[in-house]
Design a protein around this motif. Structure first.
Motif, short mmCIF file in Angstrom:
data_model
loop_
_atom_site.label_atom_id
_atom_site.label_comp_id
_atom_site.label_asym_id
_atom_site.label_seq_id
_atom_site.Cartn_x
_atom_site.Cartn_y
_atom_site.Cartn_z
N ARG A 183 0.76 -1.14 0.06
CA ARG A 183 -0.03 0.07 -0.12
C ARG A 183 0.66 1.41 0.17
NH1 ARG A 183 -5.08 -1.62 4.03
NH2 ARG A 183 -5.19 -3.62 3.22
N PHE A 239 -16.78 -5.75 0.08
CA PHE A 239 -16.98 -7.24 -0.21
C PHE A 239 -17.66 -7.95 0.91
CE2 PHE A 239 -13.02 -7.10 2.19
CZ PHE A 239 -12.36 -6.12 1.66
N THR A 240 -17.96 -7.43 2.06
CA THR A 240 -18.63 -8.14 3.03
C THR A 240 -20.08 -7.39 3.56
OG1 THR A 240 -17.06 -7.32 4.76
CG2 THR A 240 -16.84 -9.63 3.89
N GLY A 271 -10.08 -7.28 10.19
CA GLY A 271 -11.67 -6.92 9.73
C GLY A 271 -12.13 -8.25 9.29
N GLY A 296 -9.93 -11.06 7.62
CA GLY A 296 -8.41 -10.57 7.23
C GLY A 296 -7.75 -10.00 8.49
N1 PHE Z 1 -9.20 -7.30 2.78
C1 PHE Z 1 -9.44 -6.67 3.68
C2 PHE Z 1 -8.17 -5.51 4.01
O1 PHE Z 1 -7.26 -5.85 3.63
C3 PHE Z 1 -9.57 -7.21 5.13
C4 PHE Z 1 -10.73 -7.99 5.35
C5 PHE Z 1 -11.01 -9.35 4.60
C6 PHE Z 1 -11.99 -7.58 5.70
C7 PHE Z 1 -11.98 -10.14 4.78
C8 PHE Z 1 -13.24 -8.11 5.73
C9 PHE Z 1 -13.16 -9.39 5.10
O2 PHE Z 1 -8.48 -4.57 4.83
#
Ligand code: PHE
Length: 328
Positions: A183, A239-240, A271, A296
């Motif tokens: 990032r 995505f959630t 998260g 994650g």
């Molecule tokens: N992909 C998210 C992140 O990098 C983390 C995440 C994964 C959140 C799966 C919710 C579900 O910030």
């Protein structure tokens, strides 16, 4: 001949003894040569030839040993003191990020999660669009991205690995995806432009939010100790739905409040949420039939907490004095 070939000569004294025994003025060769006189004339030619072969063989064996011992001499180690302590080998240590990553993999393996990996250079579809984050979606600003070109980027999370799996495998799917992510962030004690994540995904029929919570609770207790509790705070990820932030009780101060938890007694470690039906649809999974959860976590964050380290930059500087302190 065989006798001399089999000789074992460990030092110069033994070499000298060998020389005297076979080649010296009173040595075995001398005796054999003296016997030449007694050999009948008609056999002298054959005997003489044999003698010469034997002599050059013994001399050759002697010279080989001499050379070998001289080479040893150069290293000056031909007299071993077996009671002396050995020279310790500097054994490397595992990188703390790897130690914690492996521990996380083991914990999730115990409850049926396998490991999947994917590319670090991703396309827009897998990193964003399939994850319900189309272009111009404000949520793209949550993760500052290193773009290689308009469609190619360094993955900002390991969620694209989950997309790749859902596109190619039929449920049930139960995986974790450990890996490095990138990032475009200002480097400080708390943030870096590259770090590691372990994300998890479980898709099956009847997967519920309670399953997600129980999985995360199991992980937290295995990782940080049985006294640890978890808390899910409502949050947002494209995505959630619903989404939550995962906190654990601060095991450093035992919830009393300390600089690590900033006095709150809780620390955030990741998260999570229920996979948005539109993500399942993007991967051609029937969202009427299947549900799933995803989570994650940052490996650096967990490693900092576990070892009480206060600067994320230490992980990437490769200072041996720092790295040596970790053993697995
Ligand atoms: N992909 C998210 C992140 O990098 C983390 C995440 C994964 C959140 C799966 C919710 C579900 O910030």
């Amino acid at each position: 001949m065989e006798e001399t070939s089999a000789a074992v000569l460990k030092n110069t004294a033994e070499l000298e003894a060998f020389r005297i025994k076979y080649l010296g003025t009173k040595g075995a060769m001398k005796d054999i040569f003296d016997a030449f006189k007694e050999v009948p004339n008609e056999n002298k030619k054959e005997y003489g030839q044999l003698l010469n072969v034997l002599k050059s063989h013994v001399e050759q064996v002697f010279n080989q040993h001499k050379e070998a011992l001289e080479n040893l001499d150069e290293g000056a180690v031909h007299d071993f003191d077996l009671s002396m302590p050995g020279i310790p080998l500097d054994i490397g240590a595992r990188h703390p990020i790897n130690i914690i990553k492996n521990e996380m993999i083991e914990i999730f393996a115990r409850i049926g999660f396998s490991v999947a990996e994917g590319p670090e250079i991703e396309d827009d579809w897998h990193n964003f669009t399939a994850l319900n984050t189309p272009e111009d979606h404000p949520a793209r600003d949550m993760q500052d991205t290193f773009y290689i070109n308009k469609n190619t980027l360094l993955r900002t999370h390991t969620s694209p690995v989950q997309i790749r799996l859902m596109e190619t495998q039929a449920p049930p799917i139960r995986v974790i995806t450990p890996g490095r992510v990138y990032r475009n962030e200002t480097i400080s004690a708390r943030a870096h432009c590259t770090f590691h994540q372990v994300e998890g995904l479980y898709i099956n029929d009847n997967v519920s939010f309670a399953d997600l919570k129980q999985t995360l609770l199991y992980f937290a207790k295995e990782m940080f100790g049985q006294k640890v509790e978890i808390r899910l705070r409502p949050s947002f990820f494209p995505f959630t739905e619903p989404s939550a932030e995962l906190d654990i009780t601060c095991f450093i101060c035992d919830r009393k409040g300390c600089p690590v938890c900033k006095g709150s007694g809780w620390v955030e470690i990741g998260g999570c949420g229920m996979v948005d039906p539109s993500v399942l649809e993007n991967c051609k999974i029937d969202h009427e039939k299947y549900t799933g959860f995803a989570f994650g976590m940052g490996i650096e964050r967990i490693t900092l907490l576990k070892y009480g380290i206060d600067d994320i930059r230490l992980f990437y500087e490769n200072d041996v004095r720092f790295l040596k302190q970790f053993t697995s």
